[in-house]
Each structure stands twice: as structure tokens, then as C-alpha cells.
Design an enzyme around this catalytic site. Structure first.
Site, short mmCIF file in Angstrom:
data_model
loop_
_atom_site.label_atom_id
_atom_site.label_comp_id
_atom_site.label_asym_id
_atom_site.label_seq_id
_atom_site.Cartn_x
_atom_site.Cartn_y
_atom_site.Cartn_z
N ASP A 72 -2.37 -7.52 1.22
CA ASP A 72 -1.39 -6.73 1.96
C ASP A 72 -1.18 -7.26 3.37
O ASP A 72 -1.92 -8.12 3.85
CB ASP A 72 -1.86 -5.26 2.03
CG ASP A 72 -3.32 -5.12 2.47
OD1 ASP A 72 -3.91 -6.11 2.94
OD2 ASP A 72 -3.87 -4.02 2.33
N ASN A 141 -10.10 7.11 2.96
CA ASN A 141 -9.38 8.06 2.08
C ASN A 141 -9.26 7.53 0.65
O ASN A 141 -8.49 8.06 -0.14
CB ASN A 141 -7.99 8.37 2.65
CG ASN A 141 -7.09 7.14 2.71
OD1 ASN A 141 -7.51 6.05 2.35
ND2 ASN A 141 -5.86 7.32 3.16
N HIS A 143 -8.22 4.49 -0.27
CA HIS A 143 -7.18 3.50 -0.55
C HIS A 143 -7.78 2.13 -0.85
O HIS A 143 -8.84 1.78 -0.34
CB HIS A 143 -6.10 3.43 0.54
CG HIS A 143 -6.49 2.77 1.82
ND1 HIS A 143 -6.37 3.38 3.05
CD2 HIS A 143 -6.95 1.52 2.09
CE1 HIS A 143 -6.74 2.53 4.00
NE2 HIS A 143 -7.11 1.41 3.45
N GLU A 148 -2.11 4.00 -0.68
CA GLU A 148 -2.58 5.27 -0.14
C GLU A 148 -2.65 6.32 -1.27
O GLU A 148 -2.05 6.13 -2.33
CB GLU A 148 -1.60 5.74 0.95
CG GLU A 148 -1.54 4.82 2.16
CD GLU A 148 -2.72 5.00 3.14
OE1 GLU A 148 -3.86 5.26 2.70
OE2 GLU A 148 -2.48 4.86 4.35
C1 GLP Z 1 -7.31 -1.84 5.52
C2 GLP Z 1 -6.99 -2.76 4.36
C3 GLP Z 1 -7.85 -2.47 3.17
C4 GLP Z 1 -9.31 -2.36 3.59
C5 GLP Z 1 -9.46 -1.24 4.56
C6 GLP Z 1 -10.90 -0.99 4.99
O1 GLP Z 1 -6.69 -0.61 5.40
N1 GLP Z 1 -5.62 -2.69 3.96
O2 GLP Z 1 -7.69 -3.52 2.22
O3 GLP Z 1 -10.10 -2.12 2.46
O4 GLP Z 1 -8.70 -1.60 5.70
O5 GLP Z 1 -11.18 -1.67 6.15
P1 GLP Z 1 -12.56 -1.73 6.91
O6 GLP Z 1 -13.35 -2.74 6.21
O7 GLP Z 1 -12.18 -2.14 8.31
O8 GLP Z 1 -13.16 -0.38 6.87
#
Ligand code: GLP
Length: 258
Positions: A72, A141, A143, A148
Site C-alpha cells: 500500500d 484495529n 487492518h 480497514e
Molecule cells: C500501516 C500499514 C500496515 C501496517 C500497520 C502497522 O497502517 N499500512 O501495513 O501493518 O501500519 O504498523 P506498525 O508496525 O507501525 O504498528
């Protein structure tokens, strides 16, 4: 529909999680079982990419023949902006290993028409032969990618509106005071579930609720990561803090085997 219980490794701390997850990727690449790798961003991945870079520098792995597809990126954030996932990938991985940058693919959140870009991305994944191993983090949450809660399990790459919870969680990646974007382009849950194998990595108590919902709660669009129980080859590697709220039947099964 069949429900699968993911394989779960619960390790004592973040370092152990990063090392084991990097090891899974390195084994896949070295054995050539993994030629196409799905990649993720986020704080969790920083340590993991550091392990991959270290292994590359020691000559233990080469990414020369690997093609990557990131999950993404934000819409409307140029790659020069620090919060952009393109910038993240260059900083922590692409510029530090021998991967051919032309084979390190990302959805283009700066495309003038995101719907067309999404189709281009899906087509490219298909033409490459699909993703052998998809790396995932998880949002608090539930995702995965930027899918989402409410995302359809069959969804494909598309534009999505980010929740305030996700925007707040990702604010530290942006310059202080800069607005976190409201929109992103993400592989869909259907796209992710087509990967041959999936590796989800989670660290910290702030992920405990999401991990518990994903593996021991109802399979529901309200927890996008619960879709992973529709896939037969998912491995979750997490620390004890992230595993601390897993309940019921799944918790006893994990206790039984660990
Ligand atoms: C973002 C990304 C996700 C990732 C999430 C968790 O939202 N789009 O792919 O899993 O962050 O990130 P973190 O590792 O900083 O908690």
C-alpha cells in the site's frame, strides 16, 4: 467455508520476533521457493528489514532475483515526503540491498487515476505469477495493508479512506504538524489471500487486542485480519505482549504446543 488455524510463534521479545521473521524470508529466498515477495511498511518492519540488510551484507542472502510488491501507500503523498511508503522502503530496504529497483513495485498513490492504477497493479502481480510470500503487519484495529474494518474479504487493490485511529497511529512517520493523509491505495484482502504463503508479524501490547480478534474472535469484516483464517498457509510471529489476549480454544491449543 473451511477455517484454518494459523501457525503461531510466540517469542520473548521484539528482537527475537524480527530475527525469526527475517529468517523465514531469508530461507524462502535462498531456497528459491520465494521469488516474488509481498512487502509491508510500519514500525514493526524497521527491525525486520534491518535483519535482512545485515544478512545481505554478510553474504547470506541476495535479493538480485527477487521481485517485490508492496501492500500500500498513501494517496497524494510524493515519494520525497518522509511519510511516504516509497521513502520508507528506500530508506530501510531497497537502497540497502541488491534488489533491482525496477522490480521493487509499489502502488502509485500519486497516479492521476487511482482506479486505473489499481488495475495496473493487480495485472502486474498476476503477470509476475502471483506472490509467493506476503509479509504483513497488523493495525491496532485489525487492518492488514490498509484494509480497514468493513473491507470485503474479496476486495482487490483500491482506494480506501483511512480511519482516524490509523491516521493517529501513523502520524509519527510524518513531519510533526503535517497532516496525515485521509486516503490510501491498498492491495485488497482478496489480493492478499491469493499469496501462496502469508507471514504476519506483530510486536507490543498495543497489538494484543487485534491479534486476539484476528485468531480467536469471530471471522468478520470488522476484523480484516480474521480473513487470514480463510488461508491454509499463514504463520504469525509475535512477542508475548502481542499474544497476551488470545483466548479460548486457540489459547489452549497454543499452550498445548508451546
Ligand atoms: C500501516 C500499514 C500496515 C501496517 C500497520 C502497522 O497502517 N499500512 O501495513 O501493518 O501500519 O504498523 P506498525 O508496525 O507501525 O504498528
Amino acid at each position: 467455508m473451511t477455517e484454518h488455524l494459523p501457525a503461531i510463534d510466540i517469542l520473548s521479545d521484539r528482537d527475537a520476533v524480527a530475527s525469526r521473521a527475517a529468517g523465514v524470508i531469508i530461507d524462502g529466498v535462498v531456497s528459491r521457493r520465494v521469488r516474488t515477495l509481498g512487502l509491508a511498511t510500519g514500525g514493526t518492519m524497521v527491525q525486520l528489514y534491518a535483519r535482512l540488510v545485515a544478512a545481505f551484507r554478510l553474504g547470506e542472502v541476495s535479493f538480485e532475483n527477487v521481485t517485490t510488491f508492496n501492500l500500500d501507500d498513501y494517496v497524494g503523498v510524493p515519494s520525497t515526503a518522509p511519510g511516504s511508503f516509497r521513502a520508507f522502503m528506500r530508506r530501510y530496504f531497497i537502497d540497502l540491498v541488491d534488489i533491482d529497483p525496477a522490480r521493487a513495485h509499489m502502488p502509485d498513490g500519486m497516479a492521476s487515476d487511482i482506479a486505473t492504477e489499481a488495475v495496473r497493479y493487480e495485472t502486474l502481480i498476476r503477470q509476475t505469477g502471483g506472490i509467493d510470500l506476503q509479509l504483513l503487519g497488523i493495525g491496532s484495529n485489525g487492518h492488514i495493508g490498509f484494509n480497514e474494518p468493513g473491507s470485503d474479504f474479496g476486495s482487490r487493490t483500491r482506494e480506501i479512506r483511512l480511519t482516524d485511529e490509523t491516521r493517529t497511529a501513523n502520524a509519527p512517520f510524518f513531519v510533526q504538524g503535517a497532516e496525515v493523509p485521509h486516503r490510501a491505495v491498498t492491495m485488497g484482502l482478496g489480493t492478499i489471500l491469493e499469496a501462496n504463503e502469508i507471514l504476519l508479524v506483530a510486536m507490543g501490547a498495543h497489538k494484543a487486542e487485534a491479534i486476539a480478534a484476528a485468531i480467536s474472535g469471530p471471522i468478520s469484516i470488522m476484523c480484516p485480519a480474521s480473513a487470514l483464517r480463510r488461508h491454509p498457509r499463514v504463520r504469525i510471529i509475535c512477542d508475548e505482549a502481542a499474544a497476551s489476549q488470545i483466548e479460548g480454544r486457540v489459547a489452549s491449543r497454543i499452550r498445548g504446543i508451546s
